[in-house]
Scaffold this motif. Structure first.
Motif, PDB file in Angstrom:
ATOM      1  N   ASP A  17      -7.186  14.301  -3.839  1.00  0.00           N
ATOM      2  CA  ASP A  17      -7.771  12.954  -3.715  1.00  0.00           C
ATOM      3  C   ASP A  17      -7.669  12.208  -5.037  1.00  0.00           C
ATOM      4  N   ARG A  18      -7.893  12.863  -6.091  1.00  0.00           N
ATOM      5  CA  ARG A  18      -7.849  12.244  -7.395  1.00  0.00           C
ATOM      6  C   ARG A  18      -6.430  11.806  -7.724  1.00  0.00           C
ATOM      7  N   VAL A  23      -2.504   7.253  -8.373  1.00  0.00           N
ATOM      8  CA  VAL A  23      -1.256   6.585  -7.977  1.00  0.00           C
ATOM      9  C   VAL A  23      -1.562   5.171  -7.483  1.00  0.00           C
ATOM     10  N   LEU A  24      -2.635   5.026  -6.721  1.00  0.00           N
ATOM     11  CA  LEU A  24      -3.030   3.708  -6.219  1.00  0.00           C
ATOM     12  C   LEU A  24      -3.410   2.790  -7.376  1.00  0.00           C
ATOM     13  N   SER A  30       0.109  -2.151 -11.999  1.00  0.00           N
ATOM     14  CA  SER A  30       1.423  -2.676 -12.362  1.00  0.00           C
ATOM     15  C   SER A  30       1.738  -3.969 -11.608  1.00  0.00           C
ATOM     16  N   VAL A  31       1.331  -4.082 -10.336  1.00  0.00           N
ATOM     17  CA  VAL A  31       1.553  -5.314  -9.559  1.00  0.00           C
ATOM     18  C   VAL A  31       0.744  -6.452 -10.162  1.00  0.00           C
ATOM     19  N   LEU A  32      -0.529  -6.198 -10.494  1.00  0.00           N
ATOM     20  CA  LEU A  32      -1.363  -7.244 -11.082  1.00  0.00           C
ATOM     21  C   LEU A  32      -0.868  -7.656 -12.460  1.00  0.00           C
ATOM     22  N   SER A  33      -0.397  -6.705 -13.241  1.00  0.00           N
ATOM     23  CA  SER A  33       0.086  -7.065 -14.567  1.00  0.00           C
ATOM     24  C   SER A  33       1.379  -7.866 -14.481  1.00  0.00           C
TER      25      SER A  33
END
Length: 164
Positions: A17-18, A23-24, A30-33
């Motif tokens: 789970d961690r 990864v999420l 990376s998408v937001l940056s």
């Protein structure tokens, strides 16, 4: 094989789970940056567009609201329709009166032309000039306007050039 049994392979561990969460986070980060400002501007634009559309829909009465109002107050609708019908009737009566006045004026003009032609014909039969008679009939019809239109001759008219 056990269905629903409690085996170690069937249960995901806390480490798995961690790893998915990391990864999420990395993907979202990376998408937001990379595209963060574009996403923020698009969200603000969508918000403003939704506000504008909701204001315009609230200001404009829709057909369903008009039908609901008509169902609630039919006497208002009946009074409005009666007033509209009365206004149309008044306008039609005015139009009919104007048409009648126009027809009467046209009849009078035709009658006047007919009288002038008869007078011309009679003067031609008597051997008189019909143009002179036409002027006389016009003078009789308009005595005030014709007297001012006739030029008066000057008795003491001097010649333009000298006698020499």
């Amino acid at each position: 094989m056990e269905l629903g049994g409690g085996g170690a392979a069937a249960e995901p561990g806390p480490g798995l789970d961690r790893g998915g969460l990391e990864v999420l986070q990395n993907t979202v980060g990376s998408v937001l940056s990379s595209y963060g400002w574009f996403i923020l501007l698009a969200a603000v634009a969508v918000y403003l567009l939704v506000q504008k559309v909701s204001r315009s829909l609230a200001a404009r009465p829709s057909g369903r609201l008009g039908a609901a109002d008509a169902a609630e107050e039919p006497d208002v609708v009946v009074r409005r329709q009666e007033a509209l019908a009365a206004a149309r009737l008044r306008m039609q009566e005015e139009l009919n009166a104007q048409a009648e006045r126009y027809k009467e004026k046209q009849r009078q003009l035709e009658e006047e032309k007919r009288r002038q032609r008869i007078a011309m014909w009679e003067s031609m039969q008597e051997g008189k000039s019909y143009k002179g008679n036409l002027k006389l009939t016009q003078q009789e019809a308009e005595p005030g306007a014709s007297t001012s239109a006739i030029p008066k001759s000057k008795p003491n008219k001097k010649p333009l050039r000298g006698g020499g």
